[in-house]
Design an enzyme around this catalytic site. Structure first.
Site, PDB file in Angstrom:
ATOM      1  N   GLU A 182       1.027  -1.142  -0.253  1.00 32.28           N
ATOM      2  CA  GLU A 182       0.165  -0.350   0.060  1.00 32.28           C
ATOM      3  C   GLU A 182       0.940   0.935  -0.376  1.00 32.28           C
ATOM      4  O   GLU A 182       0.839   2.236   0.892  1.00 32.28           O
ATOM      5  CB  GLU A 182      -0.775   0.101   1.013  1.00 32.28           C
ATOM      6  N   GLU A 192      -7.241  -7.152  -0.349  1.00 31.39           N
ATOM      7  CA  GLU A 192      -7.308  -7.156   1.011  1.00 31.39           C
ATOM      8  C   GLU A 192      -8.570  -6.629   1.582  1.00 31.39           C
ATOM      9  O   GLU A 192      -9.362  -5.769   0.821  1.00 31.39           O
ATOM     10  CB  GLU A 192      -6.382  -6.233   2.075  1.00 31.39           C
TER      11      GLU A 192
HETATM   12  C1  GLA Z   1      -4.127  -1.993   5.199  1.00 29.88           C
HETATM   13  C2  GLA Z   1      -2.785  -2.595   5.162  1.00 29.88           C
HETATM   14  C3  GLA Z   1      -2.889  -4.074   6.225  1.00 29.88           C
HETATM   15  C4  GLA Z   1      -3.454  -3.607   7.613  1.00 29.88           C
HETATM   16  C5  GLA Z   1      -4.813  -3.344   7.135  1.00 29.88           C
HETATM   17  C6  GLA Z   1      -6.054  -3.206   7.915  1.00 29.88           C
HETATM   18  O1  GLA Z   1      -4.883  -2.789   4.177  1.00 29.88           O
HETATM   19  O2  GLA Z   1      -2.003  -2.704   4.071  1.00 29.88           O
HETATM   20  O3  GLA Z   1      -1.034  -3.970   6.673  1.00 29.88           O
HETATM   21  O4  GLA Z   1      -2.961  -3.025   7.944  1.00 29.88           O
HETATM   22  O5  GLA Z   1      -4.770  -2.675   7.010  1.00 29.88           O
HETATM   23  O6  GLA Z   1      -5.611  -4.237   8.951  1.00 29.88           O
END
Ligand code: GLA
Length: 582
Positions: A158, A234
């Site tokens: 991210e 995700e």
């Molecule tokens: C983001 C991050 C993950 C995690 C989620 C929340 O998407 O990429 O690693 O921290 O948020 O759980």
């Protein structure tokens, strides 16, 4: 050997179109004895892929000292998935976020004063390189192109939520390719313009992370990913908890509905999390919001498809039904929940004071000014800052600049108060120096380094100075207390005590099963079972029990050690057969 690739806006595995139904399980959050159980349940739910991050800080706990054994044995995890016929997606960081200490970065990086994390900084990249030189040769034989189960690798994590350094992203990409990672590479980002512009690379497959409104998210992703299928890397089917706030849950039908619309749009998905597991030891991360530190709880249950203890939930079955309406699910796998036993009460029989064991638990360092943990070569745990103050001078104001994260203050061994970043309000404490000389102790706990946002990489412990009124205090002895090994402690009988203490008790069993320790009589600390640090407990909501996986127990006698900072309302704990959240 197999080729996993993108053709005609679809994934293809050895020339055949394939959809990815994946779930996240972090090997470092589940004891290895249970990896097969959790992966089998993933497969039995209709998933064909498991995704895991790689937590650099468990693999290189000290610079140049690598660990790929036990809970860090990533190749064994990947091979277990392979034996079950699952494909594997690897997200190797170096930064992973994941509510994990410093987003998976080893905290020893911070002792390099010229380091800048997550960008094209030579010091940082040299450290990444030496880690990748160890990690990637282990994973290379497991790539699908070499006959293994790994089909894809993520670049960073991210990144668009953090920065815009394309030179850095390209460097990581080259680093994977040059070390023989020839499977599909991808990035994942939030579905917004700013994030997708910052976190992506032109020729690299792009995915998005989100929890709801999949149509909108895929519409935005399509503007950036024009050649490939849509994939949610995700899908937040639950959420994590912070100490001091409510336990998060999400309705199974709500999750199933969003999954159904993703599958209906020919989408691909990775559930974050399929099984959350536990932040054992001191490995939880923290967030920071509106002037308050928000440390993540020990449980990473996440209200996922499997509970923290690996049990199949209503959400598991709701998701399985939705998957079954699109794909055939193998029905030959037998899965069942592991046995849980309420072993009952365990009484603490002995105790040992922390302040009497400093020289056994720590190698003290002397310095004029207080030093942060990272400069003491300390990763986790507590640091005791000790100095002598002269008097008498009556009432003075104690200011700690800054106290990261929670300092307990004592004068001549007597508790004075707490300065805590998880609380808003006055960060100063009134103390009375009424003798010619008094010992000032500040016991600072690292509550878990921030894993997301601009505070990533700040120091822990006391980061600048300590003032009495306007005057800086010099002449400190610092005791780094990592609590990796508590074997040398000498215990004696239980007595009334208000300073931090270790309490020891034991229980006998003739059947091994999972259990949960109910900490309702205790205030704040950590618990060890047979020497294994289960993680933190805190009287703040929402987590009341600590999960004890059966493989940590043994037939016959088992030892419990509680390291309690403040005192307790009773000298026992209860081993129960279910978790308790408020
Ligand atoms: C983001 C991050 C993950 C995690 C989620 C929340 O998407 O990429 O690693 O921290 O948020 O759980």
């Amino acid at each position: 050997m197999a080729i996993f690739e993108i053709k005609n806006k679809e994934f293809h595995y050895n020339g055949e179109p394939i959809r990815i139904i994946s779930g996240a399980i972090h090997y470092f959050r589940t004891v290895p004895e249970y990896w097969e159980d959790r992966l089998k349940k993933l497969k039995a739910c209709g998933f064909n892929t498991v995704e895991t991050y790689v937590a650099w800080n468990i693999h290189e706990p000290k610079e140049g000292e690598f660990n790929f054994e036990g809970i860090a044995d990533i190749t064994r995890f990947v091979k277990t998935a392979e034996e079950l016929g699952l494909m594997v997606i690897i997200r190797p960081g170096p930064y992973i976020c994941a509510e994990w200490e410093l987003g998976g970065l080893p905290s020893w990086l911070l002792k390099y004063t010229d380091i800048e994390l997550r960008c094209y900084n030579r010091t940082y990249l040299d450290k990444v390189d030496s880690f990748y030189n160890k990690l990637l040769p282990l994973l290379k034989p497991l790539l699908c192109t070499n006959g293994g189960p790994i089909i894809a690798f993520q670049i960073e994590n991210e990144y668009g939520s953090y920065g815009n350094d394309k030179k850095y992203l390209n460097y990581l990409r080259e680093g994977l390719i040059n070390r023989g990672i020839d499977v599909m590479l991808f990035t994942s980002d939030g579905p917004t313009d700013i994030m997708l512009q910052g976190g992506t690379l032109p020729e690299i497959y792009k995915t998005a992370n989100f929890g709801s409104r999949p149509e909108e998210a895929f519409d935005k992703l399509k503007e950036y990913e024009k050649k490939g299928p849509m994939m949610c890397m995700e899908f937040w089917n639950g959420w994590f908890d912070h100490w001091g706030s409510e336990h998060h849950t999400r309705e199974p039908q709500d999750v199933a509905k969003d999954l159904d619309s993703m599958l209906g749009m020919n989408g691909n998905v990775n559930f974050y999390m399929f099984h959350g597991g536990t932040n054992f030891g001191f490995y939880n991360g923290a967030n920071y919001d509106k002037g308050k530190l928000l440390p993540t709880t020990t449980s990473y249950d996440y209200d996922a498809l499997l509970t923290e203890a690996g049990d199949m939930t209503e959400k598991y079955y709701a998701v399985k039904n939705t998957i079954a309406s699109y794909f055939n699910i193998p029905d030959d796998l037998e899965v069942e929940n592991t046995k849980k036993i309420a072993y009952g009460k365990v009484k603490m029989e002995e105790q040992a004071e922390l302040f009497e064991h400093l020289n056994i638990l720590s190698n003290p360092v002397e310095n004029a000014a207080p030093l942060p943990m990272e400069k003491l070569d300390q990763n986790y745990g507590f640091t005791l800052y000790r100095t002598k103050v002269t008097g008498p001078k009556g009432n003075v104001k104690l200011t700690i600049n800054k106290c990261n994260d929670r300092g307990i203050i004592y004068l001549d061994g007597k508790f004075q108060g707490i300065i805590d970043r998880t609380e808003q309000g006055d960060k100063k404490l009134d103390i009375i120096i009424d003798k010619e000389e008094m010992v000032l102790d500040i016991l600072v706990e690292n509550l878990g380094r921030v894993n997301y946002g601009t505070l990533l990489g700040e120091y822990n412990g006391i980061t600048e100075n300590v003032l009495l009124d306007y005057q800086q205090q010099f002449g400190w002895v610092m005791y780094p207390i990592e609590l990796n090994n508590i074997d040398g402690i000498q215990y004696s009988n239980i007595k009334e005590q208000t300073t931090p203490c270790f309490y020891r008790g034991s229980f006998n069993i003739d059947e091994i099963a999972d259990t949960f320790i109910l900490m309702d009589k205790w205030k704040k600390g950590v618990v060890y079972i047979n020497g294994f640090n289960l993680g933190r407990y805190w009287e703040k909501a929402p987590q009341r029990t600590l999960y004890v996986p059966g493989p940590l127990l043994r037939m016959g006698k088992n030892e419990v050690v509680i390291f309690e900072l403040h005192g307790h309302d009773g000298d026992d704990v209860t081993l129960t057969d279910r978790p308790k959240f408020d």
